[in-house]
Design a protein around this motif. Structure first.
Motif, PDB file in Angstrom:
ATOM      1  N   VAL A   1     -35.060 -12.812  14.771  1.00 53.77           N
ATOM      2  CA  VAL A   1     -34.087 -12.797  15.876  1.00 53.77           C
ATOM      3  C   VAL A   1     -32.858 -11.991  15.486  1.00 53.77           C
ATOM      4  CG1 VAL A   1     -32.622 -14.219  17.344  1.00 53.77           C
ATOM      5  CG2 VAL A   1     -34.901 -15.031  16.703  1.00 53.77           C
ATOM      6  N   VAL A   2     -32.363 -12.202  14.252  1.00 51.84           N
ATOM      7  CA  VAL A   2     -31.189 -11.464  13.773  1.00 51.84           C
ATOM      8  C   VAL A   2     -31.498  -9.976  13.703  1.00 51.84           C
ATOM      9  CG1 VAL A   2     -29.520 -11.239  11.907  1.00 51.84           C
ATOM     10  CG2 VAL A   2     -30.490 -13.485  12.454  1.00 51.84           C
ATOM     11  N   ALA A   3     -32.681  -9.638  13.206  1.00 49.76           N
ATOM     12  CA  ALA A   3     -33.078  -8.231  13.109  1.00 49.76           C
ATOM     13  C   ALA A   3     -33.194  -7.609  14.499  1.00 49.76           C
ATOM     14  CB  ALA A   3     -34.405  -8.119  12.354  1.00 49.76           C
ATOM     15  N   PHE A   4     -33.703  -8.366  15.455  1.00 47.38           N
ATOM     16  CA  PHE A   4     -33.837  -7.857  16.822  1.00 47.38           C
ATOM     17  C   PHE A   4     -32.470  -7.577  17.429  1.00 47.38           C
ATOM     18  CE2 PHE A   4     -34.060  -8.635  21.410  1.00 47.38           C
ATOM     19  CZ  PHE A   4     -35.003  -7.686  21.771  1.00 47.38           C
ATOM     20  N   GLU A   5     -31.498  -8.481  17.192  1.00 45.06           N
ATOM     21  CA  GLU A   5     -30.156  -8.298  17.742  1.00 45.06           C
ATOM     22  C   GLU A   5     -29.481  -7.059  17.156  1.00 45.06           C
ATOM     23  OE1 GLU A   5     -28.125 -11.894  16.960  1.00 45.06           O
ATOM     24  OE2 GLU A   5     -29.066 -13.015  18.617  1.00 45.06           O
ATOM     25  N   LYS A   6     -29.750  -6.755  15.879  1.00 45.43           N
ATOM     26  CA  LYS A   6     -29.167  -5.561  15.237  1.00 45.43           C
ATOM     27  C   LYS A   6     -30.025  -4.310  15.436  1.00 45.43           C
ATOM     28  CE  LYS A   6     -27.017  -5.508  11.396  1.00 45.43           C
ATOM     29  NZ  LYS A   6     -26.639  -5.568   9.961  1.00 45.43           N
ATOM     30  N   GLU A   7     -31.116  -4.454  16.216  1.00 44.74           N
ATOM     31  CA  GLU A   7     -32.047  -3.337  16.472  1.00 44.74           C
ATOM     32  C   GLU A   7     -32.607  -2.771  15.162  1.00 44.74           C
ATOM     33  OE1 GLU A   7     -30.029  -0.496  18.889  1.00 44.74           O
ATOM     34  OE2 GLU A   7     -29.967  -1.808  20.629  1.00 44.74           O
ATOM     35  N   ILE A   8     -32.983  -3.689  14.275  1.00 44.21           N
ATOM     36  CA  ILE A   8     -33.573  -3.308  12.984  1.00 44.21           C
ATOM     37  C   ILE A   8     -35.083  -3.444  13.088  1.00 44.21           C
ATOM     38  CG2 ILE A   8     -33.775  -3.926  10.536  1.00 44.21           C
ATOM     39  CD1 ILE A   8     -30.899  -4.922  10.660  1.00 44.21           C
ATOM     40  N   ASP A   9     -35.791  -2.427  12.626  1.00 46.63           N
ATOM     41  CA  ASP A   9     -37.254  -2.452  12.610  1.00 46.63           C
ATOM     42  C   ASP A   9     -37.720  -3.246  11.381  1.00 46.63           C
ATOM     43  OD1 ASP A   9     -39.926  -1.972  13.034  1.00 46.63           O
ATOM     44  OD2 ASP A   9     -39.903   0.024  12.122  1.00 46.63           O
ATOM     45  N   LEU A  10     -38.204  -4.461  11.611  1.00 45.79           N
ATOM     46  CA  LEU A  10     -38.615  -5.353  10.520  1.00 45.79           C
ATOM     47  C   LEU A  10     -40.140  -5.389  10.444  1.00 45.79           C
ATOM     48  CD1 LEU A  10     -37.775  -7.465   8.377  1.00 45.79           C
ATOM     49  CD2 LEU A  10     -37.890  -9.190  10.192  1.00 45.79           C
ATOM     50  N   THR A  11     -40.686  -4.880   9.358  1.00 43.16           N
ATOM     51  CA  THR A  11     -42.142  -4.892   9.147  1.00 43.16           C
ATOM     52  C   THR A  11     -42.440  -5.574   7.822  1.00 43.16           C
ATOM     53  OG1 THR A  11     -42.092  -2.713   8.078  1.00 43.16           O
ATOM     54  CG2 THR A  11     -42.497  -2.764  10.443  1.00 43.16           C
ATOM     55  N   TYR A  12     -43.563  -6.257   7.759  1.00 46.51           N
ATOM     56  CA  TYR A  12     -43.910  -6.951   6.511  1.00 46.51           C
ATOM     57  C   TYR A  12     -45.426  -7.014   6.331  1.00 46.51           C
ATOM     58  CZ  TYR A  12     -43.934 -10.814   9.912  1.00 46.51           C
ATOM     59  OH  TYR A  12     -44.140 -11.600  11.008  1.00 46.51           O
ATOM     60  N   ASP A  13     -45.805  -7.043   5.066  1.00 45.32           N
ATOM     61  CA  ASP A  13     -47.206  -7.161   4.656  1.00 45.32           C
ATOM     62  C   ASP A  13     -47.266  -8.221   3.567  1.00 45.32           C
ATOM     63  OD1 ASP A  13     -49.860  -6.865   4.015  1.00 45.32           O
ATOM     64  OD2 ASP A  13     -49.641  -4.924   3.019  1.00 45.32           O
ATOM     65  N   ILE A  14     -47.573  -9.439   3.951  1.00 49.60           N
ATOM     66  CA  ILE A  14     -47.548 -10.585   3.037  1.00 49.60           C
ATOM     67  C   ILE A  14     -48.980 -10.967   2.660  1.00 49.60           C
ATOM     68  CG2 ILE A  14     -46.740 -12.937   2.680  1.00 49.60           C
ATOM     69  CD1 ILE A  14     -44.516 -10.900   3.063  1.00 49.60           C
ATOM     70  N   LEU A  15     -49.282 -10.911   1.387  1.00 45.07           N
ATOM     71  CA  LEU A  15     -50.586 -11.352   0.904  1.00 45.07           C
ATOM     72  C   LEU A  15     -50.709 -12.859   1.114  1.00 45.07           C
ATOM     73  CD1 LEU A  15     -53.220 -10.600  -0.688  1.00 45.07           C
ATOM     74  CD2 LEU A  15     -51.968 -11.212  -2.760  1.00 45.07           C
ATOM     75  N   PRO A  16     -51.708 -13.310   1.861  1.00 41.00           N
ATOM     76  CA  PRO A  16     -51.800 -14.755   2.164  1.00 41.00           C
ATOM     77  C   PRO A  16     -52.295 -15.560   0.958  1.00 41.00           C
ATOM     78  CG  PRO A  16     -53.682 -13.590   3.105  1.00 41.00           C
ATOM     79  CD  PRO A  16     -52.773 -12.531   2.528  1.00 41.00           C
ATOM     80  N   GLY A  17     -51.919 -16.840   0.959  1.00 35.79           N
ATOM     81  CA  GLY A  17     -52.435 -17.772  -0.036  1.00 35.79           C
ATOM     82  C   GLY A  17     -51.964 -17.548  -1.457  1.00 35.79           C
ATOM     83  N   VAL A  18     -50.761 -16.967  -1.641  1.00 33.51           N
ATOM     84  CA  VAL A  18     -50.246 -16.726  -2.997  1.00 33.51           C
ATOM     85  C   VAL A  18     -49.606 -18.014  -3.523  1.00 33.51           C
ATOM     86  CG1 VAL A  18     -48.589 -15.456  -4.395  1.00 33.51           C
ATOM     87  CG2 VAL A  18     -49.885 -14.273  -2.621  1.00 33.51           C
ATOM     88  N   GLU A  19     -50.185 -18.579  -4.583  1.00 29.31           N
ATOM     89  CA  GLU A  19     -49.661 -19.812  -5.165  1.00 29.31           C
ATOM     90  C   GLU A  19     -48.858 -19.503  -6.417  1.00 29.31           C
ATOM     91  OE1 GLU A  19     -52.219 -23.028  -5.874  1.00 29.31           O
ATOM     92  OE2 GLU A  19     -52.512 -23.497  -3.757  1.00 29.31           O
ATOM     93  N   ILE A  20     -47.670 -20.084  -6.490  1.00 29.91           N
ATOM     94  CA  ILE A  20     -46.753 -19.896  -7.615  1.00 29.91           C
ATOM     95  C   ILE A  20     -46.409 -21.263  -8.184  1.00 29.91           C
ATOM     96  CG2 ILE A  20     -44.412 -19.154  -8.257  1.00 29.91           C
ATOM     97  CD1 ILE A  20     -46.180 -16.822  -7.864  1.00 29.91           C
ATOM     98  N   TYR A  21     -46.289 -21.331  -9.499  1.00 28.85           N
ATOM     99  CA  TYR A  21     -45.836 -22.571 -10.134  1.00 28.85           C
ATOM    100  C   TYR A  21     -44.333 -22.480 -10.357  1.00 28.85           C
ATOM    101  CZ  TYR A  21     -45.257 -26.345 -13.499  1.00 28.85           C
ATOM    102  OH  TYR A  21     -44.838 -27.478 -14.139  1.00 28.85           O
ATOM    103  N   GLY A  22     -43.590 -23.350  -9.703  1.00 32.00           N
ATOM    104  CA  GLY A  22     -42.144 -23.330  -9.843  1.00 32.00           C
ATOM    105  C   GLY A  22     -41.495 -24.290  -8.858  1.00 32.00           C
ATOM    106  N   ASN A  23     -40.180 -24.159  -8.733  1.00 29.26           N
ATOM    107  CA  ASN A  23     -39.423 -24.978  -7.796  1.00 29.26           C
ATOM    108  C   ASN A  23     -39.415 -24.256  -6.451  1.00 29.26           C
ATOM    109  OD1 ASN A  23     -36.943 -25.907  -6.302  1.00 29.26           O
ATOM    110  ND2 ASN A  23     -36.852 -27.297  -8.055  1.00 29.26           N
TER     111      ASN A  23
END
Length: 429
Positions: free
Chosen positions: A298-320
């Motif tokens: 929503v914030v990116a849309f209001e600033k007219e910023i082109d937001l694109t992403y490529d997120i690898l699904p199911g990435v498990e990390i050990y941490g907080n």
């Protein structure tokens, strides 16, 4: 933090001492090696001199003319030989022999101080470097032999001497050095560990006092800020519209100070936190990042910023999960703040060798090359005017860096001025 400092000091001490020991032992070994080989060369010269007919009557084995009995000691002529010359000859039986060759290094005769098969001398000659003034050694029949080649008018004289004992001395010297080095390193390790601990202790105490002061000051500030914030809200609800703008300014600064005290408290807690004190578990970081992106679209849309992403699904990390989510939030919020209207942001989460990597790239003015090493410092702001307008006070990236290091990861930044900035977060898979 202090554990890392102590380990670095300990490693530095051990490295310096190891280098000094290596230099010292190498110097001793080289000097001993040179002295032994110098003595061997002198003995080889003396052995070669036995082959001179004006001093010694030589019973030889001649490949062309037949054989004669081989004595265990050279026969010394009594005529024309004075006592001083006799004193120069070896008084004890030695393992040595001399070979004469023609100019083509073909064996013509030999003189030996011990009994051996004929093939022994042929094999010995085969191991010799057939060049003038050559010197070296080789292994034959379980012994190490040193040799020296000397040119004569009729060909070459090659003297040989058993140097097995000397070689054993050098080998034992190396083993002694290794044993002494290992023992000394163990002793020095415990001594250095004790001294390093004592050296770091005053620094740790000073840091703990500073951290305690910041923590106490932040706690003390939170109460009056909360009171001011509450009173401002009451005044805003009952004051005329013309006077409300001043109260809004006060409220804005109070909120800003509240964020600052909270972040200072968080940083002091992170500095003193040990790994076992952090609540860690396996969690899906892909899901966390996608959840954050939903709120920022929503914030990116209001600033007219082109937001694109490529997120690898199911990435498990050990941490907080909360802390690592905060890192992603800080980096994404930073990208949106400094991306101009009509700009673009690209987010990518992928697996690399032994790591999961999160890249956040945004267009804009970028970061000057001189500022790149400082952006993770506390309270550092490149453009102080713009940072204040955006509500930044220079602690966000410092917090992200601290959390990343607590999780054994790496956070870095690359920037091309007036083009783009890329933050890269690497976490162990």
């Amino acid at each position: 933090m202090f554990k890392k400092l102590r380990n670095r000091l300990l490693l530095m001490n051990l490295s310096i001492i190891s280098i000094l020991m290596l230099i010292s032992f190498s110097t001793i070994y080289i000097m001993t090696y040179n002295n032994i080989h110098e003595v061997i060369k002198q003995d080889l010269f003396r052995i070669a001199d036995f082959n001179k007919s004006d001093r010694i009557v030589l019973p030889k084995f001649d490949l062309l003319g037949g054989s004669m009995p081989v004595p265990t000691e050279p026969q010394i002529a009594d005529n024309n030989m004075n006592t001083k010359e006799n004193d120069k000859l070896p008084k004890e039986r030695i393992a040595a022999f001399v070979i004469e060759t023609n100019k083509g290094f073909k064996l013509s005769s030999w003189l030996s101080f011990f009994s051996a098969d004929d093939t022994f001398y042929t094999n010995a000659l085969a191991n010799v470097d057939k060049t003038e003034d050559a010197y070296g050694d080789f292994d034959l029949d379980g012994s190490t032999w040193a040799y020296m080649v000397q040119k004569r008018p009729s060909g070459y004289v090659i003297s040989f001497l058993d140097m097995t004992t000397q070689k054993d001395v050098l080998d034992r010297l190396i083993l002694t050095f290794i044993g002494v080095s290992v023992v000394m390193l163990f002793v020095i390790f415990f001594i250095s560990s004790f001294l390093t601990e004592r050296s770091v202790r005053p620094i740790k105490e000073a840091f703990d006092k500073q951290k305690q002061f910041i923590s106490d000051a932040s706690h003390e500030l939170k109460t009056p800020l909360a009171v001011i914030h509450t009173n401002v809200d009451v005044l805003l609800s009952s004051t005329d519209e013309s006077d409300k703008k001043w109260l809004k300014y006060i409220k804005s600064e109070v909120e800003r100070m509240g964020h600052l005290t909270n972040d200072l408290l968080y940083l002091t807690q992170m500095d003193g936190a040990e790994d076992h004190q952090m609540m860690k578990s396996n969690f899906d970081i892909s899901e966390k990042i996608e959840h954050i992106l939903l709120g920022l679209e929503v914030v990116a849309f209001e600033k007219e910023i082109d937001l694109t992403y490529d997120i690898l699904p199911g990435v498990e990390i050990y941490g907080n999960s909360e802390q690592l989510s905060q890192v992603a939030m800080i980096l994404l919020d930073n990208a949106i703040k400094y991306t101009p209207s009509k700009g673009s942001i690209k987010i990518k989460l992928y697996r690399s060798t032994h790591h999961y990597t999160l890249e956040i790239e945004n267009t804009g003015e970028g970061i000057p090359e001189g500022d790149l090493p400082k952006i993770f410092d506390r309270f550092y702001r490149g453009d102080k005017v713009r940072s204040r307008e955006s509500g930044s006070y220079g602690l966000g990236l410092a917090i992200a860096k601290s959390i990343t290091e607590q999780h054994g990861g790496k956070l870095s930044c690359e920037s091309l001025p007036n083009e783009k900035t890329t933050f890269t977060l690497k976490l162990k898979s």
